[in-house]
Write a protein that holds these residues in place. Structure first.
Motif, PDB file in Angstrom:
ATOM      1  N   LYS A   1      44.657  44.477  37.151  1.00 11.01           N
ATOM      2  CA  LYS A   1      44.213  45.851  37.383  1.00 11.01           C
ATOM      3  C   LYS A   1      44.583  46.755  36.220  1.00 11.01           C
ATOM      4  O   LYS A   1      43.794  47.627  35.826  1.00 11.01           O
ATOM      5  CB  LYS A   1      44.798  46.382  38.696  1.00 11.01           C
ATOM      6  N   ASP A   2      45.770  46.576  35.631  1.00 11.42           N
ATOM      7  CA  ASP A   2      46.168  47.332  34.441  1.00 11.42           C
ATOM      8  C   ASP A   2      45.186  47.092  33.290  1.00 11.42           C
ATOM      9  O   ASP A   2      44.729  48.027  32.642  1.00 11.42           O
ATOM     10  CB  ASP A   2      47.572  46.932  33.971  1.00 11.42           C
ATOM     11  N   VAL A   3      44.887  45.828  33.058  1.00 12.77           N
ATOM     12  CA  VAL A   3      43.977  45.468  31.968  1.00 12.77           C
ATOM     13  C   VAL A   3      42.589  46.031  32.232  1.00 12.77           C
ATOM     14  O   VAL A   3      41.939  46.550  31.317  1.00 12.77           O
ATOM     15  CB  VAL A   3      43.940  43.933  31.778  1.00 12.77           C
ATOM     16  N   THR A   4      42.135  45.964  33.470  1.00 11.99           N
ATOM     17  CA  THR A   4      40.815  46.497  33.813  1.00 11.99           C
ATOM     18  C   THR A   4      40.756  48.005  33.593  1.00 11.99           C
ATOM     19  O   THR A   4      39.783  48.515  33.030  1.00 11.99           O
ATOM     20  CB  THR A   4      40.449  46.159  35.276  1.00 11.99           C
TER      21      THR A   4
ATOM     22  N   LYS B   1      33.152  40.341  22.747  1.00  9.67           N
ATOM     23  CA  LYS B   1      32.439  39.966  23.974  1.00  9.67           C
ATOM     24  C   LYS B   1      33.020  38.720  24.649  1.00  9.67           C
ATOM     25  O   LYS B   1      32.313  37.979  25.325  1.00  9.67           O
ATOM     26  CB  LYS B   1      30.952  39.803  23.703  1.00  9.67           C
ATOM     27  N   LYS B   2      34.334  38.507  24.476  1.00  8.06           N
ATOM     28  CA  LYS B   2      35.007  37.424  25.191  1.00  8.06           C
ATOM     29  C   LYS B   2      35.248  37.817  26.639  1.00  8.06           C
ATOM     30  O   LYS B   2      35.300  36.960  27.520  1.00  8.06           O
ATOM     31  CB  LYS B   2      36.332  37.085  24.520  1.00  8.06           C
ATOM     32  N   VAL B   3      35.436  39.117  26.885  1.00 13.36           N
ATOM     33  CA  VAL B   3      35.532  39.667  28.228  1.00 13.36           C
ATOM     34  C   VAL B   3      34.547  40.828  28.325  1.00 13.36           C
ATOM     35  O   VAL B   3      34.163  41.408  27.315  1.00 13.36           O
ATOM     36  CB  VAL B   3      36.966  40.151  28.587  1.00 13.36           C
ATOM     37  N   GLN B   4      34.152  41.142  29.553  1.00 12.87           N
ATOM     38  CA  GLN B   4      33.170  42.207  29.761  1.00 12.87           C
ATOM     39  C   GLN B   4      33.568  43.058  30.961  1.00 12.87           C
ATOM     40  O   GLN B   4      34.123  42.543  31.925  1.00 12.87           O
ATOM     41  CB  GLN B   4      31.782  41.617  30.007  1.00 12.87           C
ATOM     42  N   VAL B   5      33.235  44.337  30.887  1.00 12.59           N
ATOM     43  CA  VAL B   5      33.467  45.258  31.994  1.00 12.59           C
ATOM     44  C   VAL B   5      32.163  45.364  32.780  1.00 12.59           C
ATOM     45  O   VAL B   5      31.092  45.530  32.205  1.00 12.59           O
ATOM     46  CB  VAL B   5      33.892  46.654  31.479  1.00 12.59           C
ATOM     47  N   SER B   6      32.281  45.258  34.097  1.00 16.34           N
ATOM     48  CA  SER B   6      31.121  45.362  34.977  1.00 16.34           C
ATOM     49  C   SER B   6      31.554  46.072  36.257  1.00 16.34           C
ATOM     50  O   SER B   6      32.705  46.484  36.376  1.00 16.34           O
ATOM     51  CB  SER B   6      30.589  43.963  35.288  1.00 16.34           C
ATOM     52  N   THR B   7      30.644  46.218  37.202  1.00 17.27           N
ATOM     53  CA  THR B   7      30.991  46.791  38.496  1.00 17.27           C
ATOM     54  C   THR B   7      30.724  45.768  39.593  1.00 17.27           C
ATOM     55  O   THR B   7      29.811  44.954  39.494  1.00 17.27           O
ATOM     56  CB  THR B   7      30.195  48.076  38.808  1.00 17.27           C
ATOM     57  N   CYS B   8      31.537  45.844  40.630  1.00 19.61           N
ATOM     58  CA  CYS B   8      31.388  44.963  41.777  1.00 19.61           C
ATOM     59  C   CYS B   8      30.118  45.356  42.545  1.00 19.61           C
ATOM     60  O   CYS B   8      29.924  46.534  42.851  1.00 19.61           O
ATOM     61  CB  CYS B   8      32.619  45.095  42.675  1.00 19.61           C
ATOM     62  N   PRO B   9      29.268  44.399  42.868  1.00 15.37           N
ATOM     63  CA  PRO B   9      28.057  44.725  43.619  1.00 15.37           C
ATOM     64  C   PRO B   9      28.339  45.143  45.068  1.00 15.37           C
ATOM     65  O   PRO B   9      27.489  45.750  45.715  1.00 15.37           O
ATOM     66  CB  PRO B   9      27.239  43.435  43.569  1.00 15.37           C
TER      67      PRO B   9
ATOM     68  N   CYS C   1      31.487  46.864  46.258  1.00 17.22           N
ATOM     69  CA  CYS C   1      32.199  48.137  46.425  1.00 17.22           C
ATOM     70  C   CYS C   1      32.076  49.073  45.213  1.00 17.22           C
ATOM     71  O   CYS C   1      32.609  50.177  45.229  1.00 17.22           O
ATOM     72  CB  CYS C   1      33.680  47.881  46.732  1.00 17.22           C
ATOM     73  N   ARG C   2      31.407  48.632  44.179  1.00 17.54           N
ATOM     74  CA  ARG C   2      31.155  49.415  42.958  1.00 17.54           C
ATOM     75  C   ARG C   2      32.421  49.682  42.131  1.00 17.54           C
ATOM     76  O   ARG C   2      32.421  50.523  41.242  1.00 17.54           O
ATOM     77  CB  ARG C   2      30.452  50.737  43.271  1.00 17.54           C
ATOM     78  N   ALA C   3      33.512  48.983  42.400  1.00 20.14           N
ATOM     79  CA  ALA C   3      34.725  49.122  41.592  1.00 20.14           C
ATOM     80  C   ALA C   3      34.520  48.413  40.253  1.00 20.14           C
ATOM     81  O   ALA C   3      33.738  47.466  40.146  1.00 20.14           O
ATOM     82  CB  ALA C   3      35.917  48.507  42.317  1.00 20.14           C
ATOM     83  N   TRP C   4      35.232  48.864  39.231  1.00 22.83           N
ATOM     84  CA  TRP C   4      35.165  48.215  37.928  1.00 22.83           C
ATOM     85  C   TRP C   4      35.856  46.856  38.008  1.00 22.83           C
ATOM     86  O   TRP C   4      36.903  46.712  38.626  1.00 22.83           O
ATOM     87  CB  TRP C   4      35.862  49.059  36.864  1.00 22.83           C
ATOM     88  N   VAL C   5      35.257  45.865  37.367  1.00 20.85           N
ATOM     89  CA  VAL C   5      35.855  44.534  37.281  1.00 20.85           C
ATOM     90  C   VAL C   5      35.773  44.057  35.832  1.00 20.85           C
ATOM     91  O   VAL C   5      34.916  44.497  35.062  1.00 20.85           O
ATOM     92  CB  VAL C   5      35.162  43.506  38.207  1.00 20.85           C
ATOM     93  N   LEU C   6      36.673  43.183  35.491  1.00 22.52           N
ATOM     94  CA  LEU C   6      36.714  42.602  34.162  1.00 22.52           C
ATOM     95  C   LEU C   6      36.322  41.139  34.274  1.00 22.52           C
ATOM     96  O   LEU C   6      37.006  40.364  34.954  1.00 22.52           O
ATOM     97  CB  LEU C   6      38.123  42.761  33.583  1.00 22.52           C
TER      98      LEU C   6
ATOM     99  N   GLU D   1      35.606  34.541  39.648  1.00 16.22           N
ATOM    100  CA  GLU D   1      35.440  35.975  39.433  1.00 16.22           C
ATOM    101  C   GLU D   1      35.455  36.687  40.778  1.00 16.22           C
ATOM    102  O   GLU D   1      34.576  36.485  41.613  1.00 16.22           O
ATOM    103  CB  GLU D   1      34.129  36.265  38.687  1.00 16.22           C
ATOM    104  N   ARG D   2      36.511  37.491  41.007  1.00 16.04           N
ATOM    105  CA  ARG D   2      36.661  38.250  42.240  1.00 16.04           C
ATOM    106  C   ARG D   2      36.935  39.695  41.904  1.00 16.04           C
ATOM    107  O   ARG D   2      37.584  40.006  40.917  1.00 16.04           O
ATOM    108  CB  ARG D   2      37.818  37.716  43.080  1.00 16.04           C
ATOM    109  N   CYS D   3      36.487  40.585  42.766  1.00 12.50           N
ATOM    110  CA  CYS D   3      36.775  42.006  42.625  1.00 12.50           C
ATOM    111  C   CYS D   3      38.248  42.231  42.954  1.00 12.50           C
ATOM    112  O   CYS D   3      38.767  41.676  43.928  1.00 12.50           O
ATOM    113  CB  CYS D   3      35.892  42.810  43.579  1.00 12.50           C
ATOM    114  N   GLY D   4      38.918  43.045  42.154  1.00 12.18           N
ATOM    115  CA  GLY D   4      40.315  43.357  42.390  1.00 12.18           C
ATOM    116  C   GLY D   4      40.536  44.315  43.546  1.00 12.18           C
ATOM    117  O   GLY D   4      41.651  44.486  44.021  1.00 12.18           O
TER     118      GLY D   4
END
Length: 155
Positions: free
Chosen positions: A67-70, A122-130, A132-137, A146-149
């Motif tokens: 979560k810190d990294v995200t 582009k080794k990691v990417q920021v996206s949103t959870c489909p 709950c719309r939270a940011w995920v890495l 890959e799970r939403c935090g």
């Protein structure tokens, strides 16, 4: 002469944020020995020994760290979109925003640098959870699931 002043000013800004001397050397080109001396003058102690993490994967071992990294990654994404030509300034801006929004966060500047490098490459990417719309890495965990935090759903 102006370029040297800008390099020194940048080095001091990075060292104030406890950046690793190797990173400051890489960014500014200033030799390591004077950077170590400056670090001691600024903080009253020697810089931390040891190597830095080389990948975001090494920084996301627990849910809290993930979560810190995200949070930093989202801050960096916004900062990088505003200053596309100056990566180090984007890292500084994002790190300051991260610390301002979460003062108890455990991420240090050197870890922030590693994350920014992985985002840039582009080794990691920021996206949103489909769900709950939270940011995920994405691509940032060793387990490859890959799970939403926030809602813990699979992505």
């Amino acid at each position: 002469m102006l370029k040297k002043y800008q390099q020194q000013t940048l080095a001091i800004e990075l060292l104030k944020r406890h950046a690793r001397v190797k990173i400051v050397h890489q960014v500014t080109g200033i030799p390591i020995k004077p950077l170590r001396q400056t670090y001691r003058q600024l903080h009253g102690r020697s810089p931390s020994p040891g190597s830095i993490k080389f990948s975001t994967l090494g920084l996301t071992g627990s849910r809290r760290k993930y979560k810190d990294v995200t949070l930093f990654a989202v801050c960096y994404r916004v900062a990088a979109s505003k200053s596309a030509d100056d990566q180090i300034q984007a890292v500084i801006t994002a790190f300051d925003a991260y610390k301002h929004s979460y003062p108890f966060g455990n991420l240090d500047f050197s870890a922030a640098w590693v994350i920014s490098e992985d985002l840039k490459d582009k080794k990691v990417q920021v996206s949103t959870c489909p769900h709950c719309r939270a940011w995920v890495l994405l691509n940032a965990r060793e387990d490859q699931v890959e799970r939403c935090g926030v809602c813990n759903n699979s992505l």
